[in-house]
Scaffold this motif. Sequence first.
Motif, short mmCIF file in Angstrom:
data_model
loop_
_atom_site.label_atom_id
_atom_site.label_comp_id
_atom_site.label_asym_id
_atom_site.label_seq_id
_atom_site.Cartn_x
_atom_site.Cartn_y
_atom_site.Cartn_z
N LYS A 292 52.08 65.42 93.50
CA LYS A 292 50.76 65.32 92.88
C LYS A 292 49.73 64.79 93.86
O LYS A 292 48.56 65.20 93.85
N GLY A 293 50.14 63.87 94.73
CA GLY A 293 49.23 63.37 95.76
C GLY A 293 48.84 64.47 96.74
O GLY A 293 47.68 64.57 97.15
N ASP A 294 49.82 65.29 97.11
CA ASP A 294 49.53 66.42 98.01
C ASP A 294 48.56 67.40 97.35
O ASP A 294 47.62 67.89 97.99
N ALA A 295 48.79 67.69 96.07
CA ALA A 295 47.91 68.62 95.37
C ALA A 295 46.49 68.07 95.29
O ALA A 295 45.51 68.81 95.46
N PHE A 296 46.38 66.76 95.06
CA PHE A 296 45.06 66.11 95.02
C PHE A 296 44.36 66.24 96.37
O PHE A 296 43.19 66.63 96.44
N LEU A 297 45.07 65.93 97.46
CA LEU A 297 44.46 66.00 98.78
C LEU A 297 44.15 67.44 99.18
O LEU A 297 43.13 67.71 99.82
N ALA A 298 45.02 68.37 98.79
CA ALA A 298 44.76 69.79 99.09
C ALA A 298 43.50 70.26 98.37
O ALA A 298 42.69 71.00 98.93
N LYS A 299 43.34 69.82 97.14
CA LYS A 299 42.15 70.20 96.36
C LYS A 299 40.89 69.69 97.03
O LYS A 299 39.84 70.34 96.99
N GLN A 300 40.99 68.53 97.69
CA GLN A 300 39.84 67.95 98.39
C GLN A 300 39.74 68.45 99.83
O GLN A 300 38.90 67.96 100.59
N SER A 301 40.59 69.42 100.21
CA SER A 301 40.59 70.02 101.57
C SER A 301 40.99 69.02 102.65
O SER A 301 40.49 69.07 103.77
N PHE A 302 41.93 68.12 102.33
CA PHE A 302 42.42 67.17 103.32
C PHE A 302 43.72 67.62 103.98
O PHE A 302 44.10 67.07 105.01
N LEU A 303 44.44 68.55 103.37
CA LEU A 303 45.71 69.01 103.93
C LEU A 303 45.61 70.51 104.18
O LEU A 303 45.91 71.32 103.29
N PRO A 304 45.21 70.92 105.37
CA PRO A 304 44.97 72.34 105.66
C PRO A 304 46.16 73.26 105.43
O PRO A 304 45.97 74.43 105.11
N SER A 305 47.38 72.73 105.58
CA SER A 305 48.56 73.59 105.46
C SER A 305 48.99 73.81 104.02
O SER A 305 49.91 74.59 103.75
N CYS B 199 38.48 59.78 89.02
CA CYS B 199 39.54 58.80 89.17
C CYS B 199 40.64 59.08 88.16
O CYS B 199 40.38 59.14 86.95
N GLU B 200 41.86 59.24 88.64
CA GLU B 200 42.99 59.58 87.76
C GLU B 200 44.12 58.59 87.99
O GLU B 200 44.46 58.25 89.13
N VAL B 201 44.72 58.13 86.89
CA VAL B 201 45.92 57.29 86.96
C VAL B 201 47.10 58.11 86.45
O VAL B 201 47.08 58.59 85.32
N VAL B 202 48.12 58.26 87.28
CA VAL B 202 49.35 58.93 86.88
C VAL B 202 50.37 57.83 86.61
O VAL B 202 50.75 57.09 87.52
N GLU B 203 50.80 57.71 85.36
CA GLU B 203 51.68 56.62 84.95
C GLU B 203 53.13 57.09 84.82
O GLU B 203 53.38 58.21 84.36
N TYR B 204 54.04 56.19 85.20
CA TYR B 204 55.47 56.49 85.14
C TYR B 204 56.17 55.46 84.25
O TYR B 204 56.38 54.31 84.66
N PRO B 205 56.55 55.86 83.03
CA PRO B 205 57.23 54.94 82.11
C PRO B 205 58.60 54.53 82.65
O PRO B 205 59.27 55.29 83.34
N LEU C 251 32.45 56.43 93.23
CA LEU C 251 33.49 56.24 94.22
C LEU C 251 33.99 57.57 94.74
O LEU C 251 33.80 58.62 94.10
N PRO C 252 34.67 57.57 95.89
CA PRO C 252 35.30 58.81 96.36
C PRO C 252 36.39 59.25 95.40
O PRO C 252 36.92 58.42 94.64
N PRO C 253 36.75 60.52 95.39
CA PRO C 253 37.84 60.99 94.53
C PRO C 253 39.09 60.11 94.73
O PRO C 253 39.47 59.82 95.86
N THR C 254 39.70 59.71 93.61
CA THR C 254 40.79 58.74 93.67
C THR C 254 41.93 59.16 92.74
O THR C 254 41.69 59.59 91.61
N ILE C 255 43.16 59.01 93.23
CA ILE C 255 44.33 59.19 92.38
C ILE C 255 45.24 57.99 92.58
O ILE C 255 45.45 57.53 93.71
N ILE C 256 45.75 57.46 91.47
CA ILE C 256 46.59 56.26 91.50
C ILE C 256 47.91 56.57 90.80
O ILE C 256 47.93 57.14 89.71
N PHE C 257 49.01 56.17 91.43
CA PHE C 257 50.36 56.35 90.87
C PHE C 257 50.93 54.97 90.56
O PHE C 257 50.98 54.10 91.44
N HIS C 258 51.36 54.77 89.30
CA HIS C 258 51.70 53.41 88.88
C HIS C 258 52.82 53.39 87.84
O HIS C 258 52.83 54.21 86.92
#
Length: 225
Positions: A205-218, A169-175, A136-143
């Motif tokens: 964390k979502g911004d960092a993920f997208l920046a790492k994948q070169s989706f957010l140029p700024s 694929c990463e799941v970031v969990e929030y208790p 799958l494409p790189p994926t991050i999930i917040f739950h």
Amino acid sequence: MAGSPDWVYEQARHYAKNGAVAIAAEYRLCDQRTVTPLDSLSDARDIIRWIRGNAAELGVDPVRVAAYGVSAGGQLAAALATIQDPQHHDSVDAPNALVLISPAVSVAHDGWFARILLEKAAASELSPDEHVRKRLPPTIIFHGVADTLVPVSGVRRFCERARLQSSDCEVVEYPGVGHLFTRKLDSQEDDFDPDPKDVADARAKGDAFLAKQSFLPSITTAAMK
């Protein structure tokens, strides 16, 4: 059943501010009479095809199209990456990255989801976790761990199966929070009270993920640390 593009306008503006072309998409909502999740998924596929078909005019890199989805929108985004279009056997409707918030990626045994399909398909046919058969494409999930509407076990299973296919694929969990990070655990279908700290953390964390994948140029990955 409910939703509107303006629900994600704020997030779209945030992405646009950081160098992305951000499009808040609309898809048909289930009405329990004729429109089902099959139609919603068909619309989602058309959206990605339209973006890639008009990439030059939109200023979009057609091989760098990320899908951001919340709850039911997350189900659609994940379905784009996992469930093949029976009408087309190409991959032009598959995103290149996924950012998902409380996504319904495991609906094979969800009675409500089965009902709104109006017997036009089995729920398992539209359950992304049942269709992870390739990388799958790189994926991050917040739950939220206390999510009773979309249990966290489903997203864990989705990512486990994705990783078996060598996917990132990463799941970031929030208790302590439920659906969409709500602090109102006794009622998680509406009148949300999202925890602001968790919302901010997920965005960062979502911004960092997208920046790492070169989706957010700024945004540079160094700046996010």
